[in-house]
Structures are given as structure tokens and as C-alpha cells.
Design a protein around this motif. Structure first.
Motif, PDB file in Angstrom:
ATOM      1  N   ILE A 164     -13.049 -77.152  31.934  1.00 28.31           N
ATOM      2  CA  ILE A 164     -12.857 -75.698  31.939  1.00 28.31           C
ATOM      3  C   ILE A 164     -13.404 -75.008  30.696  1.00 28.31           C
ATOM      4  CG2 ILE A 164     -10.922 -75.717  33.534  1.00 28.31           C
ATOM      5  CD1 ILE A 164      -9.010 -75.622  31.193  1.00 28.31           C
ATOM      6  N   GLU A 165     -13.559 -75.743  29.609  1.00 23.25           N
ATOM      7  CA  GLU A 165     -14.028 -75.106  28.377  1.00 23.25           C
ATOM      8  C   GLU A 165     -15.490 -74.653  28.458  1.00 23.25           C
ATOM      9  OE1 GLU A 165     -14.748 -79.547  27.577  1.00 23.25           O
ATOM     10  OE2 GLU A 165     -13.449 -78.310  28.807  1.00 23.25           O
ATOM     11  N   ALA A 177     -14.598 -65.389  33.104  1.00 19.99           N
ATOM     12  CA  ALA A 177     -14.334 -64.864  34.450  1.00 19.99           C
ATOM     13  C   ALA A 177     -14.283 -65.991  35.482  1.00 19.99           C
ATOM     14  CB  ALA A 177     -15.383 -63.834  34.835  1.00 19.99           C
ATOM     15  N   GLU A 178     -15.182 -66.954  35.343  1.00 18.70           N
ATOM     16  CA  GLU A 178     -15.206 -68.098  36.264  1.00 18.70           C
ATOM     17  C   GLU A 178     -14.028 -69.034  35.992  1.00 18.70           C
ATOM     18  OE1 GLU A 178     -18.149 -71.875  37.132  1.00 18.70           O
ATOM     19  OE2 GLU A 178     -19.056 -69.983  36.452  1.00 18.70           O
ATOM     20  N   ARG A 179     -13.699 -69.223  34.723  1.00 15.73           N
ATOM     21  CA  ARG A 179     -12.583 -70.091  34.329  1.00 15.73           C
ATOM     22  C   ARG A 179     -11.272 -69.605  34.934  1.00 15.73           C
ATOM     23  NH1 ARG A 179     -11.956 -69.435  28.643  1.00 15.73           N
ATOM     24  NH2 ARG A 179     -14.064 -70.203  28.562  1.00 15.73           N
ATOM     25  N   ALA A 180     -11.078 -68.310  34.964  1.00  8.97           N
ATOM     26  CA  ALA A 180      -9.836 -67.742  35.499  1.00  8.97           C
ATOM     27  C   ALA A 180      -9.633 -68.069  36.969  1.00  8.97           C
ATOM     28  CB  ALA A 180      -9.826 -66.230  35.295  1.00  8.97           C
ATOM     29  N   ASP A 182       9.303 -65.096  40.618  1.00  2.38           N
ATOM     30  CA  ASP A 182       9.346 -64.541  39.266  1.00  2.38           C
ATOM     31  C   ASP A 182       8.009 -63.925  38.849  1.00  2.38           C
ATOM     32  OD1 ASP A 182      10.927 -64.223  36.759  1.00  2.38           O
ATOM     33  OD2 ASP A 182       9.339 -65.515  35.937  1.00  2.38           O
ATOM     34  N   GLY A 183       6.940 -64.209  39.594  1.00  4.12           N
ATOM     35  CA  GLY A 183       5.678 -63.550  39.275  1.00  4.12           C
ATOM     36  C   GLY A 183       4.444 -64.419  39.211  1.00  4.12           C
ATOM     37  N   LEU A 184       4.553 -65.732  39.427  1.00  2.00           N
ATOM     38  CA  LEU A 184       3.355 -66.589  39.436  1.00  2.00           C
ATOM     39  C   LEU A 184       2.528 -66.232  40.668  1.00  2.00           C
ATOM     40  CD1 LEU A 184       1.656 -68.853  38.241  1.00  2.00           C
ATOM     41  CD2 LEU A 184       3.116 -70.495  39.445  1.00  2.00           C
ATOM     42  N   ALA A 185       1.349 -65.666  40.463  1.00  2.05           N
ATOM     43  CA  ALA A 185       0.561 -65.083  41.544  1.00  2.05           C
ATOM     44  C   ALA A 185      -0.223 -66.100  42.366  1.00  2.05           C
ATOM     45  CB  ALA A 185      -0.390 -64.029  40.978  1.00  2.05           C
ATOM     46  N   SER A 186      -0.650 -67.209  41.766  1.00  2.50           N
ATOM     47  CA  SER A 186      -1.443 -68.199  42.499  1.00  2.50           C
ATOM     48  C   SER A 186      -1.503 -69.483  41.682  1.00  2.50           C
ATOM     49  CB  SER A 186      -2.870 -67.694  42.742  1.00  2.50           C
ATOM     50  OG  SER A 186      -3.651 -67.784  41.560  1.00  2.50           O
ATOM     51  N   ASP A 187      -2.214 -70.456  42.212  1.00  3.18           N
ATOM     52  CA  ASP A 187      -2.422 -71.698  41.458  1.00  3.18           C
ATOM     53  C   ASP A 187      -3.793 -71.709  40.790  1.00  3.18           C
ATOM     54  OD1 ASP A 187      -3.988 -72.080  43.710  1.00  3.18           O
ATOM     55  OD2 ASP A 187      -3.290 -74.112  44.098  1.00  3.18           O
ATOM     56  N   MET A 246      -2.241 -69.028  33.340  1.00  2.34           N
ATOM     57  CA  MET A 246      -2.284 -68.746  31.902  1.00  2.34           C
ATOM     58  C   MET A 246      -1.544 -67.450  31.568  1.00  2.34           C
ATOM     59  SD  MET A 246      -6.139 -69.966  30.846  1.00  2.34           S
ATOM     60  CE  MET A 246      -5.990 -69.322  29.180  1.00  2.34           C
ATOM     61  N   ARG A 247      -1.740 -66.438  32.403  1.00  2.00           N
ATOM     62  CA  ARG A 247      -1.027 -65.170  32.183  1.00  2.00           C
ATOM     63  C   ARG A 247       0.478 -65.366  32.355  1.00  2.00           C
ATOM     64  NH1 ARG A 247      -5.547 -63.203  34.308  1.00  2.00           N
ATOM     65  NH2 ARG A 247      -4.907 -63.373  36.468  1.00  2.00           N
ATOM     66  N   TYR A 248       0.878 -65.990  33.448  1.00  3.23           N
ATOM     67  CA  TYR A 248       2.296 -66.129  33.762  1.00  3.23           C
ATOM     68  C   TYR A 248       3.038 -66.989  32.734  1.00  3.23           C
ATOM     69  CZ  TYR A 248       6.553 -67.417  36.210  1.00  3.23           C
ATOM     70  OH  TYR A 248       7.866 -67.631  36.521  1.00  3.23           O
TER      71      TYR A 248
END
Length: 153
Positions: free
Chosen positions: A47-48, A53-56, A77-82, A88-90
Motif C-alpha cells: 500500500i505504501e 486516492a488509490e490507497r484509500a 458506530d460508523g465504519l463505512a466499508s472494508d 483509517m478514518r474510522y
């Protein structure tokens, strides 16, 4: 006072549970991973090297992120996807933390769930009391050992 299950209360009122703290979210993910410690999970491929944008958007079937997203409590609780960006946001993970926990360059194509849980603990500071005691013992030895060697010589 009459006690009723939360599901029953939701049918008559808008009941919102309090949001989980970062530590509670991370600990829940760790607990989920440790339910099946020997389970093989797919890591995320290098991933590095991907642009942000692609990494997300990176995801893998049967990854540690899948384990988190499959949990109804984390989703509610708010985890939008896998996908990596949503996770990373959640979980409030930095690029370095996400890389250390999830990337294939450190674990190969797959890893055991227990290994991922330990990396998640190490990267985020979610340390169990046993690990904390062990760290204190090691720190105590590091401080006391030179003095003991001096006294015995």
C-alpha cells in the motif's frame, strides 16, 4: 423501573447509543481478530507505493478490514466499508500505523489474525495489562542491571 431490551425500545423511540471512543473501536477490532487467532487473513498489497486516492480504495477479501466491517457494532458506530481509507478514518490510523498492521511487505500475502491483533496493539498503544506489566519489568531490569553488575564486580 421496567427494563426492556434496546431493540424493543428502538421500536418506540429514537434510541442512539453513545459513539465508541477510539480505544473502544480499536479494542473491539482486536477482540474480533483474537476470536480466531489462527485464522489466515489476506494482507493489503504494498500500500505504501499507491497514490493516496488509490490507497484509500484498497481492499482484500478476508482481510483484517473484512473482520472489522463484518461486525454489526462497528458498522453501526460508523465504519463505512472494508476499504483502507474508510478504516483509517474510522479507527484514526496514520499511514504508518496502517502500513505496519496491514501491508503485505511486512507479513507476506497472508497473516494470522493473532499477529494482526498484536501489530494493531503495538501500532496504536492499545496494550493489555499483561503487556504493560512486562514492559515495566523490562524497564526495571534495564535500570537495575548496571547497578547490580557494578555491585558484584
Amino acid at each position: 423501573m421496567e427494563h426492556k431490551p434496546l431493540d424493543q425500545l428502538r421500536s418506540v423511540a429514537d434510541v442512539q447509543p453513545r459513539p465508541l471512543s477510539r480505544e473502544e473501536r480499536l479494542q473491539r477490532w482486536i477482540d474480533l481478530l483474537e476470536r480466531e487467532p489462527a485464522r489466515r487473513l489476506h494482507s493489503l498489497g504494498e500500500i505504501e507505493y499507491k497514490p493516496p486516492a488509490e490507497r484509500a480504495l484498497v481492499r482484500e477479501e478476508d482481510s483484517p478490514l473484512t473482520i472489522a466491517y463484518d461486525d454489526s457494532i462497528l458498522r453501526a458506530d460508523g465504519l463505512a466499508s472494508d476499504r483502507l481509507g474508510d478504516a483509517m478514518r474510522y479507527f484514526e490510523l496514520s499511514d504508518g500505523q496502517a502500513h505496519y498492521v496491514l501491508c503485505s511487505c511486512l507479513s507476506g500475502h497472508s497473516m494470522e489474525a493473532s499477529t494482526c491483533a498484536q501489530r494493531l496493539r503495538n501500532a496504536t498503544g492499545n496494550v493489555t495489562w499483561q503487556s504493560a506489566i512486562g514492559a515495566w519489568v523490562l524497564a526495571g531490569l534495564a535500570v537495575a542491571l548496571p547497578g547490580l553488575v557494578y555491585l558484584l564486580s
